[in-house]
Design a protein around this motif. Structure first.
Motif, short mmCIF file in Angstrom:
data_model
loop_
_atom_site.label_atom_id
_atom_site.label_comp_id
_atom_site.label_asym_id
_atom_site.label_seq_id
_atom_site.Cartn_x
_atom_site.Cartn_y
_atom_site.Cartn_z
N HIS A 1 13.34 -10.12 -2.17
CA HIS A 1 14.73 -9.83 -1.84
C HIS A 1 14.93 -9.90 -0.33
O HIS A 1 14.01 -10.28 0.41
N ASP B 1 9.06 2.07 5.95
CA ASP B 1 8.59 2.68 4.70
C ASP B 1 7.07 2.79 4.63
O ASP B 1 6.55 3.66 3.93
N GLY C 1 14.99 -7.78 2.07
CA GLY C 1 14.06 -7.05 2.94
C GLY C 1 12.77 -7.85 3.16
O GLY C 1 12.29 -7.97 4.30
N HIS C 2 12.21 -8.40 2.10
CA HIS C 2 11.00 -9.22 2.24
C HIS C 2 11.30 -10.44 3.11
O HIS C 2 10.49 -10.83 3.96
N TYR D 1 4.35 -6.26 -2.72
CA TYR D 1 3.96 -5.99 -4.11
C TYR D 1 4.50 -7.08 -5.01
O TYR D 1 5.69 -7.40 -4.96
N MET E 1 19.76 -0.79 -0.93
CA MET E 1 19.62 -1.88 -1.88
C MET E 1 18.71 -1.43 -3.02
O MET E 1 17.62 -0.95 -2.77
N TRP F 1 -3.93 0.86 -1.76
CA TRP F 1 -3.74 0.76 -0.30
C TRP F 1 -5.04 0.45 0.43
O TRP F 1 -5.06 -0.30 1.41
N ASP G 1 0.22 -8.58 -2.61
CA ASP G 1 -0.52 -7.38 -2.99
C ASP G 1 -0.44 -7.30 -4.51
O ASP G 1 0.64 -7.10 -5.07
N HIS H 1 -0.11 2.13 7.64
CA HIS H 1 -0.51 1.23 8.72
C HIS H 1 -0.92 1.96 9.99
O HIS H 1 -1.75 1.47 10.74
N TYR I 1 15.50 -0.59 8.14
CA TYR I 1 15.78 -0.97 6.77
C TYR I 1 17.13 -1.67 6.65
O TYR I 1 18.10 -1.26 7.29
O1 ME8 Z 1 4.76 -1.78 0.58
N1 ME8 Z 1 14.76 -3.60 4.63
O2 ME8 Z 1 4.96 -3.80 -0.49
P1 ME8 Z 1 6.55 -3.90 -0.69
C1 ME8 Z 1 13.84 -4.15 5.42
N2 ME8 Z 1 2.38 -3.88 -0.92
N3 ME8 Z 1 12.61 -4.51 5.00
C2 ME8 Z 1 12.29 -4.28 3.72
C3 ME8 Z 1 13.22 -3.70 2.83
C4 ME8 Z 1 14.50 -3.36 3.33
N4 ME8 Z 1 15.45 -2.84 2.58
N5 ME8 Z 1 12.62 -3.60 1.63
C5 ME8 Z 1 11.37 -4.11 1.75
C6 ME8 Z 1 4.28 -2.77 0.06
N6 ME8 Z 1 11.17 -4.55 3.02
C7 ME8 Z 1 2.77 -2.96 0.08
C8 ME8 Z 1 2.37 -3.44 1.45
S1 ME8 Z 1 0.56 -4.16 3.30
C9 ME8 Z 1 -1.11 -4.01 3.48
C10 ME8 Z 1 0.89 -3.59 1.67
C11 ME8 Z 1 9.96 -5.21 3.52
O3 ME8 Z 1 6.77 -5.08 -1.57
C12 ME8 Z 1 9.38 -4.47 4.71
O4 ME8 Z 1 8.52 -5.34 5.40
O5 ME8 Z 1 7.12 -2.60 -1.09
C13 ME8 Z 1 8.57 -3.40 4.01
O6 ME8 Z 1 7.64 -2.77 4.87
C14 ME8 Z 1 7.93 -4.21 2.92
O7 ME8 Z 1 8.96 -5.15 2.53
C15 ME8 Z 1 7.47 -3.41 1.73
O8 ME8 Z 1 7.07 -4.32 0.74
#
Ligand code: ME8
Length: 493
Positions: free
Chosen positions: A25, A266, A27-28, A19, A303, A233, A56, A271, A295
């Protein structure tokens, strides 16, 4: 050994498209580095590999973030998406493409698929009232709530009732259960596959796939009703094929359905449930695999912005180097399980494993090759002792272990197997003590030892190259090898 896992030698890997409501951060960075490492391993052994990430950019969350920062949604996502792309360049990410959901090439495919499913009769107009979580951007079923709140966001959902378009997802419930049972590899690790199957034990509801323009305009208009935009989505998941030029694009023909989608836990449900049923309804083959990781928390806590403990990847890579950061992410998290980040743990790994184990091995070896062998890796000689045979076997078995670990989606295991080789090489040096052999004039012993250790280092450079491309290229070149580390026949010695 077949490592593309589908028999075609093709390997298409994707991250979620994140997003664009805030900066990247930890996680990304983890998911993106992980996919990069997987893609680089597959390229290393010659698989036809394609790596996609992207952004996204539609939906309420983003419209609201843009409003809060006083920008138009488009200007806002342009800025954040650029920051993501710049971060990936700095982290050495080797993605082949970057898809943005505001691009015309994506919007056209979303509309095409909506129309296709509509024409087949699986999209209908109806009225719905329910508990809507803004954070999740979806209606939550009563049974998903914990104390009346969204379990992921801790907020109370709002009751919303409106007329909307629905995707007949319920129709595909039995098909999906059968599919997952027949393809146990489709969703892994096992615990997440179990979660999906257990969710599917209760009736699946139809999916609301539109938002009235009176409430939200920042989205892709439905091709069959201009008063509505597409639910974010339904829009976002399609990126995985719009980026390949579905349906006629050469990339689509080549890489679909050899796809592995990687996400954290999450977004398991969209998916593992929405996406395969959407594909089925549109008459498109289902992706090969969904791989779900845990996570990252920070110092044992979640976080979050409100806690003020959001870890920014570039702060760490600027301070310690990009390769050390990538190494830590891959080495620390066991795929599928949660992990906790702390700077102390990072520094500890860095010192013990990269500086001590690997750095010292290289420095000692280069120093001795300089002193005892005129700066050139000596020839191996023909010494046939037991200790030597054992060590050589160790070196030669490591590439297969790493390859197996990667085909098992265990990149941490790949790193640890290589680290064990490094440690074995340090022990071998102690055992063989080429410095005393040199003093007593036993040049054959010195040569054999340094040749063997240089070979272990050469393999280390190859096997850790996907994790630390910069540092391992430097190691490779320090050993007098040209270009970049390249896979070779493990029997070559
Ligand atoms: O969900 N630990 O985007 P998003 C590990 N746009 N991975 C993490 C994390 C953490 N604390 N926080 C985020 C979306 N992630 C949608 C997705 S796909 C068609 C659309 C990572 O920005 C991890 O890959 O909220 C998680 O699934 C993703 O960021 C969620 O990113």
């Amino acid at each position: 050994m077949q490592t593309s896992q589908d028999g075609t030698g093709r390997f298409y890997i994707t991250t979620p498209i994140y997003y664009m409501n805030a900066l990247p951060h930890l996680g990304h960075a983890y998911t993106t580095v992980l996919c990069d490492v997987m893609a680089r391993y597959h390229r290393l052994w010659g698989d036809d590999t394609y790596y996609l990430t992207g952004s996204d950019e539609h939906g309420e969350k983003i419209a609201q973030a843009a409003l809060a920062s006083g920008e138009s949604p488009q200007a806002f996502v342009d800025r954040i998406s650029l920051a993501f792309r710049e971060t990936w360049v700095k982290l050495g990410i080797s993605n082949n493409d970057f898809i943005r959901t505001t691009e015309p090439r994506h919007q056209a495919v979303v509309q095409r698929i909506l129309q296709e499913i509509y024409d087949r009769g699986d999209i209908y107009f109806g009225s719905y009232g329910g508990q809507y979580c803004l954070g999740c951007e979806r209606f939550l079923a009563e049974r998903e709530l914990v104390d009346g709140r969204c379990p992921d966001h801790g907020t109370e959902p709002a009751y919303i009732e409106e007329k909307n378009y629905f995707f007949r997802m319920s129709k595909y419930q039995d098909w999906l259960i059968a599919y997952l049972n027949e393809h146990p590899d489709a969703v892994q690790p096992e615990q997440y596959r179990g979660e999906v199957l257990s969710f599917l034990r209760s009736p699946l509801e139809d999916l609301c796939i539109s938002r009235p323009k009176s409430r939200l305009t920042w989205g892709i208009p439905l091709p069959f009703d201009d008063n509505y935009v597409t639910y974010v989505w339904f829009d976002a998941l399609i990126n995985y094929i719009s980026a390949l030029g579905y349906p006629d694009g050469e990339l689509y023909q080549r890489y679909w359905p050899a796809a592995y989608h990687v996400t954290a836990k999450d977004i398991l449900k969209p998916h593992a449930i929405y996406w395969p049923t959407m594909l089925k309804a549109a008459g498109i083959p289902v992706y090969r695999g969904l791989r779900v990781h845990g996570y990252w928390g920070v110092d044992q806590a979640k976080m979050s912005k409100s806690r003020g403990n959001v870890v920014r990847p570039l702060d760490l890579s600027d301070k310690y180097g990009v390769d050390a950061f990538r190494y830590f992410l891959i080495r620390e998290m066991t795929f599928g399980q949660d992990a906790s980040f702390s700077e102390e743990a990072f520094v500890m790994r860095y010192n013990a494993e990269l500086a001590n184990d690997l750095g010292n091995l290289l420095n000692r070896t280069l120093h001795m090759i300089g002193r005892y062998c005129d700066g050139r890796i000596p020839s191996p000689g023909d010494e046939q002792t037991e200790e030597r045979r054992t060590f050589i076997e160790r070196v030669l078995s490591t590439p297969a272990q790493v390859r197996q670990a990667i085909s098992d989606w265990n990149p941490q295991g790949a790193v640890l197997a290589t680290l064990e080789l490094v440690r074995a090489a340090n022990l071998y040096l102690e055992l063989r003590a080429p410095w005393t052999a040199y003093k007593r004039g036993d040049q054959a012993h010195v040569n054999a030892t340094l040749y063997d250790v240089a070979s272990a280092l050469r393999w280390t450079a190859i096997l850790l190259y996907p994790v630390m491309p910069g540092k391992m290229t430097a190691l490779w070149q320090a050993l007098g090898q040209p270009g970049q580390p390249a896979w070779q026949d493990a029997r070559e010695w």
